[in-house]
Motif scaffolding. Structure first.
Motif, PDB file in Angstrom:
ATOM      1  N   LYS A 249       0.698  -1.054  -0.114  1.00 58.16           N
ATOM      2  CA  LYS A 249       0.390  -0.206   0.407  1.00 58.16           C
ATOM      3  C   LYS A 249       1.532   1.150   0.374  1.00 58.16           C
ATOM      4  O   LYS A 249       0.829   1.911   0.670  1.00 58.16           O
ATOM      5  CB  LYS A 249      -1.189  -0.119   1.318  1.00 58.16           C
ATOM      6  CG  LYS A 249      -1.895  -0.684   1.215  1.00 58.16           C
ATOM      7  CD  LYS A 249      -2.782  -1.113   2.126  1.00 58.16           C
ATOM      8  CE  LYS A 249      -4.283  -2.333   2.080  1.00 58.16           C
ATOM      9  NZ  LYS A 249      -4.933  -2.230   3.487  1.00 58.16           N
ATOM     10  N   TRP A 250       1.644   0.873  -0.884  1.00 60.73           N
ATOM     11  CA  TRP A 250       2.666   2.232  -0.908  1.00 60.73           C
ATOM     12  C   TRP A 250       2.218   3.930  -1.361  1.00 60.73           C
ATOM     13  O   TRP A 250       0.990   3.687  -2.531  1.00 60.73           O
ATOM     14  CB  TRP A 250       3.652   2.210  -2.287  1.00 60.73           C
ATOM     15  CG  TRP A 250       4.959   1.393  -1.968  1.00 60.73           C
ATOM     16  CD1 TRP A 250       4.693  -0.054  -2.084  1.00 60.73           C
ATOM     17  CD2 TRP A 250       6.444   1.638  -1.078  1.00 60.73           C
ATOM     18  NE1 TRP A 250       5.873  -0.951  -0.936  1.00 60.73           N
ATOM     19  CE2 TRP A 250       6.593  -0.108  -0.674  1.00 60.73           C
ATOM     20  CE3 TRP A 250       7.113   3.218  -0.372  1.00 60.73           C
ATOM     21  CZ2 TRP A 250       7.559  -0.054   0.058  1.00 60.73           C
ATOM     22  CZ3 TRP A 250       7.633   2.621   0.150  1.00 60.73           C
ATOM     23  CH2 TRP A 250       8.294   1.401   0.337  1.00 60.73           C
ATOM     24  N   THR A 251       2.241   5.066  -0.832  1.00 63.11           N
ATOM     25  CA  THR A 251       1.665   6.908  -1.402  1.00 63.11           C
ATOM     26  C   THR A 251       2.299   6.680  -1.850  1.00 63.11           C
ATOM     27  O   THR A 251       4.256   7.116  -0.980  1.00 63.11           O
ATOM     28  CB  THR A 251       0.743   6.460  -0.307  1.00 63.11           C
ATOM     29  OG1 THR A 251      -0.216   5.951   0.296  1.00 63.11           O
ATOM     30  CG2 THR A 251      -0.311   7.587  -0.917  1.00 63.11           C
ATOM     31  N   SER A 252       2.405   7.825  -2.892  1.00 65.34           N
ATOM     32  CA  SER A 252       3.478   8.632  -3.070  1.00 65.34           C
ATOM     33  C   SER A 252       3.191  10.162  -3.804  1.00 65.34           C
ATOM     34  O   SER A 252       1.477   9.961  -4.379  1.00 65.34           O
ATOM     35  CB  SER A 252       4.641   8.947  -3.627  1.00 65.34           C
ATOM     36  OG  SER A 252       5.783   9.737  -4.568  1.00 65.34           O
TER      37      SER A 252
ATOM     38  N   GLU B  75       2.859   0.206  -8.130  1.00 63.10           N
ATOM     39  CA  GLU B  75       1.583   0.710  -6.786  1.00 63.10           C
ATOM     40  C   GLU B  75       0.699   1.114  -8.374  1.00 63.10           C
ATOM     41  O   GLU B  75       1.514   1.710  -9.180  1.00 63.10           O
ATOM     42  CB  GLU B  75       1.071   1.573  -6.486  1.00 63.10           C
ATOM     43  CG  GLU B  75       1.544   0.928  -4.959  1.00 63.10           C
ATOM     44  CD  GLU B  75       1.335  -0.013  -4.270  1.00 63.10           C
ATOM     45  OE1 GLU B  75      -0.069  -0.170  -4.388  1.00 63.10           O
ATOM     46  OE2 GLU B  75       1.008  -1.062  -3.346  1.00 63.10           O
TER      47      GLU B  75
ATOM     48  N   LEU C  68       5.229   6.038  -7.384  1.00 57.90           N
ATOM     49  CA  LEU C  68       4.099   4.320  -7.668  1.00 57.90           C
ATOM     50  C   LEU C  68       4.423   3.608  -8.490  1.00 57.90           C
ATOM     51  O   LEU C  68       4.139   2.313  -8.521  1.00 57.90           O
ATOM     52  CB  LEU C  68       3.046   4.941  -7.306  1.00 57.90           C
ATOM     53  CG  LEU C  68       2.271   6.241  -5.953  1.00 57.90           C
ATOM     54  CD1 LEU C  68       1.266   6.706  -7.043  1.00 57.90           C
ATOM     55  CD2 LEU C  68       2.517   5.285  -4.790  1.00 57.90           C
TER      56      LEU C  68
ATOM     57  N   VAL D 140      -3.960  10.310   2.447  1.00 57.96           N
ATOM     58  CA  VAL D 140      -3.992   9.656   3.309  1.00 57.96           C
ATOM     59  C   VAL D 140      -3.763   9.872   5.185  1.00 57.96           C
ATOM     60  O   VAL D 140      -3.612  11.295   5.705  1.00 57.96           O
ATOM     61  CB  VAL D 140      -2.408   9.490   3.994  1.00 57.96           C
ATOM     62  CG1 VAL D 140      -1.864   8.280   4.546  1.00 57.96           C
ATOM     63  CG2 VAL D 140      -1.979   8.381   2.492  1.00 57.96           C
TER      64      VAL D 140
ATOM     65  N   PRO E 208      -2.043  13.864  -1.353  1.00 57.80           N
ATOM     66  CA  PRO E 208      -0.892  13.053  -1.866  1.00 57.80           C
ATOM     67  C   PRO E 208      -0.824  14.052  -3.265  1.00 57.80           C
ATOM     68  O   PRO E 208       0.167  14.701  -4.131  1.00 57.80           O
ATOM     69  CB  PRO E 208      -0.537  11.482  -2.310  1.00 57.80           C
ATOM     70  CG  PRO E 208      -1.816  11.220  -0.686  1.00 57.80           C
ATOM     71  CD  PRO E 208      -2.062  11.897  -0.727  1.00 57.80           C
TER      72      PRO E 208
ATOM     73  N   ALA F  81      -3.122   6.261  -7.285  1.00 60.90           N
ATOM     74  CA  ALA F  81      -3.026   6.407  -6.047  1.00 60.90           C
ATOM     75  C   ALA F  81      -3.419   6.977  -4.835  1.00 60.90           C
ATOM     76  O   ALA F  81      -1.836   6.564  -4.769  1.00 60.90           O
ATOM     77  CB  ALA F  81      -2.532   4.416  -5.802  1.00 60.90           C
ATOM     78  N   THR F  82      -3.412   7.735  -5.138  1.00 64.81           N
ATOM     79  CA  THR F  82      -3.105   9.171  -4.398  1.00 64.81           C
ATOM     80  C   THR F  82      -4.123   9.256  -3.259  1.00 64.81           C
ATOM     81  O   THR F  82      -4.414  10.658  -3.342  1.00 64.81           O
ATOM     82  CB  THR F  82      -2.444  10.337  -5.564  1.00 64.81           C
ATOM     83  OG1 THR F  82      -3.968   9.938  -6.487  1.00 64.81           O
ATOM     84  CG2 THR F  82      -1.497  10.226  -6.290  1.00 64.81           C
ATOM     85  N   GLU F  83      -5.404   8.263  -3.330  1.00 62.28           N
ATOM     86  CA  GLU F  83      -6.196   8.839  -2.442  1.00 62.28           C
ATOM     87  C   GLU F  83      -5.639   9.655  -0.769  1.00 62.28           C
ATOM     88  O   GLU F  83      -4.523   8.934  -0.005  1.00 62.28           O
ATOM     89  CB  GLU F  83      -6.879   7.960  -1.508  1.00 62.28           C
ATOM     90  CG  GLU F  83      -7.686   7.093  -2.366  1.00 62.28           C
ATOM     91  CD  GLU F  83      -8.010   5.825  -2.812  1.00 62.28           C
ATOM     92  OE1 GLU F  83      -7.953   5.614  -1.037  1.00 62.28           O
ATOM     93  OE2 GLU F  83      -9.248   4.539  -3.324  1.00 62.28           O
TER      94      GLU F  83
END
Length: 404
Positions: free
Chosen positions: A109-112, A123, A118, A131, A146, A127-129
């Protein structure tokens, strides 16, 4: 993470448990022993972190930067880091993931704020929801967006009873529940949170019972506070510190002030690059309500240890022309350890005409006074300059600032 750390044979008796299954007869239960760490044991976090760091040290000769990231940029099994460019972020993050994988610790569950990072980590680039900084049930929480790379406040009004949103007076129990569910670890909205604590303090002083509504005067102030609270949903602040990485000169400015109702401090980074461009960023803040002068007799008693008493014209930085509320011993020493002061004085015109003190650039020790007692504080040669100001954060209308 815990389930990936095995226990030695001789240590498994510490994690014995009884098991009956679906049996409810008179036979004694079976006795089992855990072979891995369990959730809930007080020793599990420290043991898991030790194993994680021990595994990382095996790779220090090949990936020293990744090892430092594992040891200094982790909070349990969460990894948080920041880099100046995408290539470096991808390289270190990939190394960190591979080192963990050898110990069967899987980072997911990487986020950047970078789609390229990503994608390199497997990922989805989308996937920039937002956090959540802390996943708890709170009225006010801190989140990271993000895509914008900004911190924002997650306002969950559904946790506030609907009758209070219709401007009805809360009970003391309801008010306490809402105030204690405000999460602002950096103190970015201290002017809002400290006002709620002041209102709650006044409710206590007036002797309101737990399930009785607060009186009309405080109810009007409560409704006004809720109005300000709702406006926080539109407030965002940058996550990064602009100019920090490329700064030629770094200064930490600390502003402090107090009134009869509250006292506060605010910390700012001042970064100056090679071209002389200056950026100033709010780092953190802290505000507390003052102890009531009409509190219990125990609180108003003369302290037996006079060394830690705060007089009306003393503050950490020196003398203050208006009343400074009493601070507890631990808070004052914590402030002293965070703000290292020296002996130099700023030129006229800096710090609003107030006293300004700077940490000596060379190694050694600087000194600061704690209610007249001398405290020795170590300073590193590579530390940025630290300044302390006395400033009108809570300047009351009736206060008078005379010459110092």
């Amino acid at each position: 993470m815990f389930m990936q750390v095995g226990l030695r044979e001789e240590d498994r008796d510490a994690l014995r448990y009884l098991w009956r299954g679906n049996r409810r007869d008179s036979r004694p239960p079976e006795v089992y022993r855990m072979k891995v760490l369990i959730f809930g044991a007080s020793c599990s976090p420290a043991t898991a972190i030790y194993v994680m760091n021990r595994n990382a040290e095996r790779h220090r000769h090949t990936h020293p930067e990744a090892v430092e990231a594992i040891k200094k940029k982790h909070y349990m099994d969460d990894y948080l880091d920041s880099y100046e460019d995408e290539h470096r972020a991808i390289t270190i993050a990939t190394q960190v993931r591979n080192i963990h994988r050898e110990a069967h610790f899987e980072l997911r569950k990487w986020t950047s704020n970078s789609p390229a990072v990503l994608k390199a980590l497997g990922e989805s680039p989308n996937a920039t929801e937002a956090v959540e900084i802390e996943r708890t049930e709170r009225v006010l929480g801190l989140i990271w967006r993000p895509q914008e790379d900004r911190l924002a406040f997650n306002l969950d009004l559904a946790r506030i009873p609907s009758n209070l949103l219709r401007r009805e007076a809360p009970t003391k129990r309801e008010a306490l529940k809402i105030v204690m569910s405000l999460f602002d670890p950096l103190g970015l909205v201290s002017p809002i949170t400290v006002r709620a604590k002041q209102l709650l303090q006044e409710v206590w002083r007036r002797g309101t019972d737990w399930d009785d509504p607060i009186d009309d005067e405080l109810s009007a102030a409560w409704v006004n506070w809720l109005t300000h609270l709702k406006q926080l949903s539109g407030v965002t602040v940058p996550r990064c510190y602009p100019g920090y990485s490329r700064a030629r000169k770094l200064q930490l400015h600390v502003f402090t002030d107090a009134s009869e109702s509250a006292y506060a401090t605010a910390l700012y980074w001042r970064a100056e690059d090679d071209d002389g461009r200056v950026t100033v960023t709010l780092l953190a803040a802290k505000a507390k309500q003052n102890f009531s002068r009409h509190g219990s007799k125990r609180r108003n008693k003369e302290p037996s240890d006079r060394r830690w008493r705060t007089s009306g014209n003393e503050t950490v930085g020196g003398t203050c022309p208006h009343t400074t509320p009493p601070c507890r011993r631990g808070e004052r020493r914590q402030l002293l350890s965070a703000v290292q002061m020296g002996h130099s004085t700023a030129p006229d015109g800096q710090g609003g005409g107030q006293e300004l003190r700077q940490v000596p650039p060379e190694g050694g020790h600087s000194t600061a006074t704690d209610n007249g007692r001398l405290a020795s504080l170590p300073t590193g040669a590579s530390s940025p300059a630290v300044y302390i100001h006395r400033f009108g954060l809570f300047r009351p209308a009736h206060s008078h600032r005379g010459p110092e």
